[in-house]
Design an enzyme around this catalytic site. Structure first.
Site, mmCIF file in Angstrom:
data_model
loop_
_atom_site.group_PDB
_atom_site.id
_atom_site.type_symbol
_atom_site.label_atom_id
_atom_site.label_comp_id
_atom_site.label_asym_id
_atom_site.label_seq_id
_atom_site.Cartn_x
_atom_site.Cartn_y
_atom_site.Cartn_z
ATOM 1 N N CYS A 89 0.813 -1.228 0.000
ATOM 2 C CA CYS A 89 0.000 0.000 0.000
ATOM 3 C C CYS A 89 0.844 1.275 0.000
ATOM 4 O O CYS A 89 0.364 2.330 -0.409
ATOM 5 C CB CYS A 89 -0.933 0.018 1.199
ATOM 6 S SG CYS A 89 -2.152 -1.303 1.186
ATOM 7 N N GLN A 158 -5.233 -8.953 6.372
ATOM 8 C CA GLN A 158 -5.277 -7.616 6.942
ATOM 9 C C GLN A 158 -6.509 -7.402 7.807
ATOM 10 O O GLN A 158 -6.453 -6.711 8.821
ATOM 11 C CB GLN A 158 -5.225 -6.569 5.835
ATOM 12 C CG GLN A 158 -3.905 -6.534 5.092
ATOM 13 C CD GLN A 158 -3.805 -5.353 4.153
ATOM 14 O OE1 GLN A 158 -4.504 -4.355 4.290
ATOM 15 N NE2 GLN A 158 -2.924 -5.456 3.172
ATOM 16 N N ARG A 219 -22.548 10.364 1.537
ATOM 17 C CA ARG A 219 -23.184 11.460 2.270
ATOM 18 C C ARG A 219 -24.397 10.995 3.077
ATOM 19 O O ARG A 219 -24.824 11.690 4.000
ATOM 20 C CB ARG A 219 -23.593 12.555 1.289
ATOM 21 C CG ARG A 219 -22.404 13.202 0.590
ATOM 22 C CD ARG A 219 -22.833 14.136 -0.527
ATOM 23 N NE ARG A 219 -21.667 14.754 -1.149
ATOM 24 C CZ ARG A 219 -21.113 15.896 -0.727
ATOM 25 N NH1 ARG A 219 -21.642 16.534 0.306
ATOM 26 N NH2 ARG A 219 -20.047 16.389 -1.336
ATOM 27 N N SER A 245 -11.082 0.664 4.279
ATOM 28 C CA SER A 245 -10.860 1.464 3.073
ATOM 29 C C SER A 245 -11.626 0.865 1.900
ATOM 30 O O SER A 245 -11.911 -0.331 1.856
ATOM 31 C CB SER A 245 -9.367 1.520 2.743
ATOM 32 O OG SER A 245 -8.844 0.205 2.589
ATOM 33 N N HIS A 346 -8.995 3.846 -1.670
ATOM 34 C CA HIS A 346 -7.606 3.409 -1.482
ATOM 35 C C HIS A 346 -7.134 2.648 -2.719
ATOM 36 O O HIS A 346 -7.102 1.415 -2.737
ATOM 37 C CB HIS A 346 -7.540 2.527 -0.238
ATOM 38 C CG HIS A 346 -6.181 2.022 0.119
ATOM 39 N ND1 HIS A 346 -5.001 2.553 -0.380
ATOM 40 C CD2 HIS A 346 -5.803 1.000 0.955
ATOM 41 C CE1 HIS A 346 -3.978 1.890 0.124
ATOM 42 N NE2 HIS A 346 -4.437 0.945 0.925
#
Length: 390
Positions: A89, A158, A219, A245, A346
């Site tokens: 990353c 992860q 939103r 992410s 990401h």
């Protein structure tokens, strides 16, 4: 003594998976930001000594040195070389470090650093194929360790690591959901204020349409909606897709040179690369290395955490920046002020350069002297970079 300064920073919008950028080849996406960087800084591509490009899944459309292919696709002179690197990353943050080292050492005068990832077109994990990238000696070393999935082709996970961090730092589901909601709210506020416009180079995607804004901001999310999401990594866990992410498409580029060379060629430095380090930690938990990387960077920089005006800690999962805050005792108001990867996305190999681009524009807009960027990386590593506004 030679220094390293950033004279330009630009990025694409970050597209959602199967979103507005899904139809754009990663080489073309990379070429787009290279052209935009040259136009916005008025640099001559013929002066570029090298292009160092981050990309994680170097297979299929991202194979065969996407960095060099991007140079050629951008129409830059054939004399401009390019290379591609993978530090997971942190690939394009590492590209920036290599660029800075090259100009400070005198091996180059002008280097472009950046990266790309089209996670729609080249899904995460594709590069492993059907192979076994770890070998038996590594498996033997960690067999039996908590969180190590010895029966899986990819035994390091992860998401499992994020759950382990949440356990270790006593982070609740509510805390993670609140953090995720705040990321969307900050990103939405920044977008509404036009804060991203100066750093984004809109991408034409056909039929006269352009993608000009980050697509991942939700939103309409709320704590109630986030509370409904499943916990895929642990039956009684706290980490969800909402506190992780987003899978994204995007690219970003930065131009690095010396103050002296910039002055001779009429380029205006944005910031000096003050300190650049890399650190490593437990590869099973995998996501904790930003903590020692930050300590190492501050020690080498001779700065205290309170002297840093903005921190960008990549939001791979919400436990990562929350554990980082707990250990560093940093001011949470200075953390990811324009939102992070939970809201913005990401695009793996492009994220380091994207985050640096956003941080530099925030520093310029607010007169902040020092900024620090760090991000966790596969294998339990992390880069950390301190930049000084000029």
């Amino acid at each position: 003594m030679r220094d390293a300064v950033i004279v330009g920073a630009v990025r694409t919008p970050v597209g959602r998976r199967k979103g507005g950028l899904a139809g754009v080849h990663p080489v073309d996406l990379s070429a787009h930001v290279l052209r935009a960087l040259a136009e916005r800084t008025a640099l001559d591509p013929a002066d570029v000594d090298d292009v160092v490009w981050g990309c994680v899944s170097q297979v299929g459309e991202q194979a065969w040195n996407v960095g060099r292919n991007a140079v050629l696709a951008a129409g830059w002179p054939e004399s401009v070389p390019g290379t591609t690197l993978d530090r997971q990353c942190g690939s394009s943050q590492q590209a920036l470090h290599f660029a800075a080292a090259a100009v400070v050492a005198g091996q180059a005068d002008l280097v472009v650093a950046g990266g790309v990832e089209s996670m729609t077109r080249v899904p995460m994990g594709t590069s492993a194929g059907t192979g076994q990238p770890y070998g038996e000696l590594l498996r033997d070393r960690y067999r039996g360790a908590e969180g190590f999935q010895a029966d899986q082709p990819v035994p390091f996970n992860q998401g499992v690591g994020a759950e382990m961090i949440a356990d270790r730092w006593h982070l609740s589901r509510r805390q993670l959901d609140e953090y995720a909601l705040a990321s969307h709210q900050k990103a939405a506020a920044a977008q509404d204020a036009g804060a991203f416009e100066a750093e984004i180079a809109p991408v034409a995607v056909g039929d006269g349409h352009k993608v000009s804004a980050d697509e991942g901001i939700r939103r309409d999310t709320s704590l109630d909606r986030l509370a409904e999401l499943a916990t895929p990594f642990k039956a009684d866990g706290v980490v969800t897709a909402g506190s992780a992410s987003q899978i994204s498409d995007g690219a970003a580029a930065l131009a690095v040179t010396t103050s002296e060379w910039a002055g001779r060629h009429g380029l205006r430095p944005l910031a000096r690369i003050h300190t650049a380090v890399v650190a490593a930690d437990d590869p099973v938990v995998m996501l904790t290395a930003p903590i020692p990387a930050t300590a190492k960077a501050l020690r080498r920089a001779g700065l205290g955490i309170e002297e840093i005006g903005v921190y960008e800690v990549n939001e791979a999962f919400a436990p990562v920046p929350l554990a980082w805050l707990a250990e560093t005792e940093a001011d949470p108001e200075r953390l990811n002020p324009r939102g992070g990867a939970i809201a913005l996305g990401h695009p793996l190999g492009g994220s380091g350069a994207r985050i640096m681009t956003t941080m530099l524009h925030h520093m310029r807009d607010n007169g902040i002297r020092y900024g620090l960027q760090t991000m966790c990386e596969g294998g339990g590593m992390a880069n950390a970079t301190v930049v000084e506004l000029l």
